[in-house]
Motif scaffolding. Structure first.
Motif, PDB file in Angstrom:
ATOM      1  N   LYS A   1       0.793  -1.167  -0.092  1.00 49.43           N
ATOM      2  CA  LYS A   1       0.104  -0.103  -0.115  1.00 49.43           C
ATOM      3  C   LYS A   1       1.014   1.024  -0.116  1.00 49.43           C
ATOM      4  O   LYS A   1       1.846   1.459   0.646  1.00 49.43           O
ATOM      5  CB  LYS A   1      -0.800   0.090   1.106  1.00 49.43           C
TER       6      LYS A   1
ATOM      7  N   SER B   1      -3.356  -8.093   2.240  1.00 54.13           N
ATOM      8  CA  SER B   1      -4.926  -8.403   2.530  1.00 54.13           C
ATOM      9  C   SER B   1      -5.312  -9.825   1.841  1.00 54.13           C
ATOM     10  O   SER B   1      -4.383 -10.384   0.938  1.00 54.13           O
ATOM     11  CB  SER B   1      -5.814  -7.641   2.185  1.00 54.13           C
TER      12      SER B   1
ATOM     13  N   GLY C   1      -6.840  -8.333  -2.933  1.00 50.19           N
ATOM     14  CA  GLY C   1      -6.522  -7.134  -3.410  1.00 50.19           C
ATOM     15  C   GLY C   1      -5.553  -7.413  -4.832  1.00 50.19           C
ATOM     16  O   GLY C   1      -5.249  -8.344  -4.903  1.00 50.19           O
TER      17      GLY C   1
ATOM     18  N   GLU D   1      -3.349   2.134  -4.097  1.00 52.06           N
ATOM     19  CA  GLU D   1      -4.013   2.558  -2.947  1.00 52.06           C
ATOM     20  C   GLU D   1      -4.535   1.822  -1.816  1.00 52.06           C
ATOM     21  O   GLU D   1      -4.989   2.158  -0.977  1.00 52.06           O
ATOM     22  CB  GLU D   1      -5.046   3.650  -3.615  1.00 52.06           C
ATOM     23  N   VAL D   2      -4.400   0.418  -2.079  1.00 50.87           N
ATOM     24  CA  VAL D   2      -5.112  -0.344  -0.925  1.00 50.87           C
ATOM     25  C   VAL D   2      -3.936  -1.519  -0.956  1.00 50.87           C
ATOM     26  O   VAL D   2      -2.958  -1.298  -1.421  1.00 50.87           O
ATOM     27  CB  VAL D   2      -6.317  -1.228  -1.880  1.00 50.87           C
ATOM     28  N   ARG D   3      -3.951  -2.246   0.094  1.00 54.66           N
ATOM     29  CA  ARG D   3      -3.226  -3.434   0.327  1.00 54.66           C
ATOM     30  C   ARG D   3      -3.148  -4.202  -0.740  1.00 54.66           C
ATOM     31  O   ARG D   3      -4.156  -4.738  -1.190  1.00 54.66           O
ATOM     32  CB  ARG D   3      -3.549  -4.043   1.720  1.00 54.66           C
TER      33      ARG D   3
ATOM     34  N   VAL E   1      -9.972  -1.419  -6.836  1.00 56.36           N
ATOM     35  CA  VAL E   1      -9.859  -0.286  -6.066  1.00 56.36           C
ATOM     36  C   VAL E   1     -11.120   0.875  -5.917  1.00 56.36           C
ATOM     37  O   VAL E   1     -11.478   1.300  -4.837  1.00 56.36           O
ATOM     38  CB  VAL E   1      -8.622   0.524  -6.445  1.00 56.36           C
TER      39      VAL E   1
ATOM     40  N   GLN F   1     -14.246  -1.658  -4.346  1.00 55.75           N
ATOM     41  CA  GLN F   1     -14.139  -2.685  -3.244  1.00 55.75           C
ATOM     42  C   GLN F   1     -15.123  -2.702  -2.308  1.00 55.75           C
ATOM     43  O   GLN F   1     -15.716  -1.493  -1.915  1.00 55.75           O
ATOM     44  CB  GLN F   1     -12.760  -2.291  -2.620  1.00 55.75           C
TER      45      GLN F   1
END
Length: 203
Positions: free
Chosen positions: A46, A103, A106, A127-129, A157, A160
């Motif tokens: 991330k 995660s 992802g 922008e996310v794990r 993303v 989600q």
């Protein structure tokens, strides 16, 4: 917060139930491929933060006369192919989930060398794990072009949700059972990303 709690619940449950499988796989990897048992590599997570990702080793360390590693297709054994086709090689990634680096669901973590090659839209995947499985993995995996894979990552993303993650987990189980979309056509593994200008600027 809910996603993180679900990640921890799944990872802890998987370790408690699956530790005999993990131990047996580790022993077989040691006997079939030697040491190290685990393959580890630095990957961006991330916000591009670098972490060390773990998987079961699936290739030998065979080299040519010059000491260079042989191509992937020559080092990937039948047992290694089995590990990849069943995604059993990904089980040590649960440790990364426990640590908070990854995660369950992802975008897959790729190589740090790709970071400067992403255009603005593609970079949103960070922008996310990153996940053990993801939207791109259940919609083509390594049979997709890099551009299509990144577009699916960014779609995840942007959309989600808890129910989307549940859907991806069930679709992943189906893919693993069917052993579909493991390799890119003509390749033992996915060819390297060399950059793309088709989805926006790189800066």
């Amino acid at each position: 917060m809910l996603k993180r709690l679900i990640d921890l619940l799944i990872a802890v449950t998987a370790f408690l139930i699956g530790w005999p499988i993990l131990l047996n796989l580790a022993l077989i990897v040691r006997l079939q491929l030697g040491s190290p048992i685990l393959f580890s590599q630095l990957r961006p997570g991330k916000d591009g933060r670098i972490f060390r990702m773990y998987k079961f080793r699936s290739m030998t360390s065979a080299v040519d006369s010059g000491g260079n590693l042989l191509p992937d297709e020559q080092r990937l054994t039948r047992f290694g192919h089995f590990l990849r086709s069943t995604s059993l090689d990904e089980l040590p990634g649960l440790f990364n989930v426990l640590k908070g680096d990854m995660s369950i669901v992802g975008p897959r973590p790729l190589l740090p060398e790709y970071l400067p090659l992403y255009n603005v839209r593609q970079a949103r995947r960070h922008e996310v794990r990153p996940g053990i499985t993801g939207w791109a993995q259940v919609n083509g995996r390594n049979t997709l072009s890099w551009e299509d894979k990144f577009e699916l990552d960014v779609w995840y993303v942007e959309h989600q949700s808890f129910w989307l993650d549940v859907k991806i987990i069930f679709m992943t189980a189906f893919k693993v059972i069917k052993r579909k979309d493991i390799n890119q056509q003509g390749e033992a593994t996915m060819s390297k990303f060399a950059g793309s200008d088709c989805l926006g600027n790189k800066d």
